[in-house]
Design an enzyme around this catalytic site. Sequence first.
Site, PDB file in Angstrom:
ATOM      1  N   HIS A  64       9.142 111.818  68.581  1.00 23.15           N
ATOM      2  CA  HIS A  64      10.448 111.146  68.493  1.00 23.15           C
ATOM      3  C   HIS A  64      10.350 109.900  69.366  1.00 23.15           C
ATOM      4  CE1 HIS A  64      12.288 114.674  66.535  1.00 23.15           C
ATOM      5  NE2 HIS A  64      11.458 115.369  67.308  1.00 23.15           N
ATOM      6  N   ARG A  66      12.653 107.321  69.281  1.00 22.67           N
ATOM      7  CA  ARG A  66      14.022 106.919  69.659  1.00 22.67           C
ATOM      8  C   ARG A  66      14.426 105.499  69.255  1.00 22.67           C
ATOM      9  NH1 ARG A  66      15.068 112.073  69.924  1.00 22.67           N
ATOM     10  NH2 ARG A  66      14.583 113.121  71.877  1.00 22.67           N
ATOM     11  N   ASN A  96      14.983 111.013  63.008  1.00 28.46           N
ATOM     12  CA  ASN A  96      16.308 111.181  63.634  1.00 28.46           C
ATOM     13  C   ASN A  96      16.594 110.107  64.678  1.00 28.46           C
ATOM     14  OD1 ASN A  96      14.423 112.258  65.427  1.00 28.46           O
ATOM     15  ND2 ASN A  96      15.795 113.852  66.186  1.00 28.46           N
ATOM     16  N   ASP A 154      13.916 116.669  60.463  1.00 30.15           N
ATOM     17  CA  ASP A 154      13.626 117.340  61.735  1.00 30.15           C
ATOM     18  C   ASP A 154      14.711 117.138  62.785  1.00 30.15           C
ATOM     19  OD1 ASP A 154      11.826 118.882  63.457  1.00 30.15           O
ATOM     20  OD2 ASP A 154      11.883 117.061  64.652  1.00 30.15           O
ATOM     21  N   HIS A 181      11.703 121.770  59.543  1.00 29.36           N
ATOM     22  CA  HIS A 181      12.270 122.336  60.776  1.00 29.36           C
ATOM     23  C   HIS A 181      13.020 123.599  60.369  1.00 29.36           C
ATOM     24  CE1 HIS A 181      14.519 121.978  64.756  1.00 29.36           C
ATOM     25  NE2 HIS A 181      15.272 122.829  64.077  1.00 29.36           N
ATOM     26  N   HIS A 234       6.420 122.855  64.378  1.00 28.63           N
ATOM     27  CA  HIS A 234       6.533 123.642  65.618  1.00 28.63           C
ATOM     28  C   HIS A 234       6.774 125.143  65.398  1.00 28.63           C
ATOM     29  CE1 HIS A 234      10.653 122.664  64.587  1.00 28.63           C
ATOM     30  NE2 HIS A 234      10.603 121.464  65.120  1.00 28.63           N
ATOM     31  N   ASP A 307       5.703 117.184  69.407  1.00 28.74           N
ATOM     32  CA  ASP A 307       7.173 117.164  69.387  1.00 28.74           C
ATOM     33  C   ASP A 307       7.715 116.420  70.622  1.00 28.74           C
ATOM     34  OD1 ASP A 307       9.785 117.501  68.590  1.00 28.74           O
ATOM     35  OD2 ASP A 307       9.839 119.668  68.845  1.00 28.74           O
ATOM     36  N   HIS A 311      14.133 112.186  76.779  1.00 30.94           N
ATOM     37  CA  HIS A 311      15.561 112.065  77.106  1.00 30.94           C
ATOM     38  C   HIS A 311      15.694 111.448  78.489  1.00 30.94           C
ATOM     39  CE1 HIS A 311      17.121 114.312  73.710  1.00 30.94           C
ATOM     40  NE2 HIS A 311      16.261 115.277  73.944  1.00 30.94           N
ATOM     41  N   PHE A 325      18.160 119.212  73.892  1.00 32.00           N
ATOM     42  CA  PHE A 325      16.888 119.886  73.621  1.00 32.00           C
ATOM     43  C   PHE A 325      15.741 118.879  73.651  1.00 32.00           C
ATOM     44  CE2 PHE A 325      19.955 122.615  71.293  1.00 32.00           C
ATOM     45  CZ  PHE A 325      19.577 123.865  71.753  1.00 32.00           C
TER      46      PHE A 325
HETATM   47 ZN   LIG Z   1      12.145 120.143  64.921  1.00 31.47          ZN
END
Ligand SMILES: [Zn+2]
Length: 431
Positions: A64, A66, A96, A154, A181, A234, A307, A311, A325
Amino acid sequence: MKLLISNGHLIDPAEGQNSGKDLLIEDGKIIAWLGPNDGKPGDAEVFDASGLIVAPGFIDMHVHLREPGQEHKETIASGCAAAVAGGWTSVCPMPNTDPVNDNAAITRYMIEQAAKAALANVFPIGAITKSSDGSELAEMGEMKAAGAVAVSDDGRPVPNAGIMRRAMQYAHDFDLPIIDHCEDRSLSSGGVMHEGKVSLLLGLKGMPALAEEIDAVRDIMLAKETGSHIHIAHVSTKGAVEAVRRAKHEGINVTCEVTPHHFTLTDRAVEGYDTNTKMSPPLRSEEHLSAVIEGIKDGTIDAIATDHAPHHADEKALEYDRAPFGITGLETALGLACNELVHRGIIDLVRLVEMCSTNPARIFRMPERGTLAPGSVADVTIIDPNLKWTYRNADSRSKSRNSPFDSYEFTGAAVATIVGGQVVYRTEARA
Ligand SMILES: [Zn+2]
């Protein structure tokens, strides 16, 4: 421009190669393997790889980054810097972002940002449904034409089986794998950790293993019927590993990946309420971790993917129930794989390379990558499996610091990362 990687030990599972050879690179491509009796070009820059493993570039199938939308957590440039420091020559960002990567314009934007950073290759994963809200299918063909290598919602499951069935048929038409996912939210909603003895003791709401398993079994059945390729993201539970094993025996087109945290930690890591142990799927109990290790050993699990989910510190500083998460993972994955899998004799280095490069390239249909065969793109990961080092969150190249592995001691690291024939990372740079 020529580059000669000399005196290294070449591991290329795609070519059945596992012995000493020099590797000659020119203009971003692998030109030849040279033995001791072959003439060496006099005009090449030489990289001395004595005592090191020379492997096809590692491909992280699940990150990810971002950007666009949450650049305070990570940008494509900072994520790529963390990637190459961890030995990854290519990363595949999930859709995402904000807005969601559900169209060709965003896919193209991600690839352009990666080209500007000129570190790792970025192969975006497009959304299955528009805004990843699980209702209307996204334009998969246009995203593929723009450079997407797979589709996924995901972070969220596709809750409706009918929509997932149509998505599989549609993705199959474009020869795109679906990254799945697996989480039945009617079982996991509100949960913040694995449901079991530890969640009971800590008084935290659990996410049962069954939530992952029911969805995995549903989608394996749909893949069987539609003939499409699903890749389970995952995988973290005994039942999901067993379902994939059975499906493979039946000849269903299913593959799967595991994250380093799921083969390293159990739900007992949550006991200190450190929010850097909160991710989805959650850290599972010992029973599930053993099943995951067994799946890595017997080949049921195809790939290691991080993964990587950055954050901001302020967001993770909330109480356990409210923190988001996800953890970072690009810089610690290879160290964890060496510590937990290679040095414990669970897998050898050939299988490690297979899980981090050969198989990801095969799953994403990248014939020019995941191998060192002459003619391939010169993406190379050079590894010292015996290098001792300590990971420190403060030194991370990621914009975020949310890793539970701060101060972990590792034996094994990428010492150089070469992308398109360019050395984009060397360990000396860290010292
Ligand atoms: Zn996922």
